[in-house]
Design a protein around this motif. Structure first.
Motif, PDB file in Angstrom:
ATOM      1  N   TYR A  32       0.806  -1.212   0.000  1.00 21.06           N
ATOM      2  CA  TYR A  32       0.000   0.000   0.000  1.00 21.06           C
ATOM      3  C   TYR A  32       0.846   1.273   0.000  1.00 21.06           C
ATOM      4  CZ  TYR A  32      -3.239  -3.542   1.582  1.00 21.06           C
ATOM      5  OH  TYR A  32      -3.983  -4.683   1.691  1.00 21.06           O
ATOM      6  N   SER A 101      -7.668   0.959  -0.502  1.00 18.46           N
ATOM      7  CA  SER A 101      -8.286   0.985  -1.821  1.00 18.46           C
ATOM      8  C   SER A 101      -8.699   2.421  -2.093  1.00 18.46           C
ATOM      9  CB  SER A 101      -9.494   0.059  -1.860  1.00 18.46           C
ATOM     10  OG  SER A 101     -10.550   0.582  -1.070  1.00 18.46           O
ATOM     11  N   SER A 102      -9.371   2.634  -3.227  1.00 19.56           N
ATOM     12  CA  SER A 102      -9.797   3.989  -3.565  1.00 19.56           C
ATOM     13  C   SER A 102     -10.854   4.514  -2.607  1.00 19.56           C
ATOM     14  CB  SER A 102     -10.325   4.026  -5.002  1.00 19.56           C
ATOM     15  OG  SER A 102     -11.431   3.152  -5.132  1.00 19.56           O
TER      16      SER A 102
END
Length: 117
Positions: A32, A101-102
């Motif tokens: 990430y 995540s988005s």
């Protein structure tokens, strides 16, 4: 349980240094983008630094560039923020963030940094 735990904050005189740590559990930080944010009283949260998952590309806010360094130790699953030449205006709560995540972020509880003049 997914968790980020910051440590290393404290009180330091102007010109001094601190190293913040962000230890991750329940997730693998190498996957990430990892970020450090800060928020001072009465001010909006500010992105201080980030490091990408691939190639470990780093970017910094203009206010800290040349003084702060973000790094990651994937073996220890930990992200660091080395802060040198600290100024009173660096006083804030510093928080670690993982962009899962988005639409999903993971935040730590924050650590207080106070720089006296």
């Amino acid at each position: 349980q997914v968790q980020l735990v910051e440590s290393g904050g404290g009180l330091v005189q102007a010109g001094g240094s601190l190293r913040l740590s962000c230890a991750a559990s329940g997730l693998t930080i190498r996957q990430y983008v990892m970020r450090w944010y800060r928020q001072a009283p009465g001010k909006e949260r500010e992105l201080v630094a980030q490091i990408t998952s691939n190639y470990m590309i780093t970017t910094y806010a203009a206010s800290v560039k040349g003084r702060f360094t973000i790094s990651r130790d994937n073996a220890k699953n930990t992200v660091y923020l080395q802060m040198n030449s600290l100024k009173p205006e660096d006083t804030a709560i510093y928080s670690c963030n993982a962009q899962i995540s988005s639409v999903q972020d993971i935040w730590g509880q924050g650590t207080q940094v106070t720089v006296s003049s």
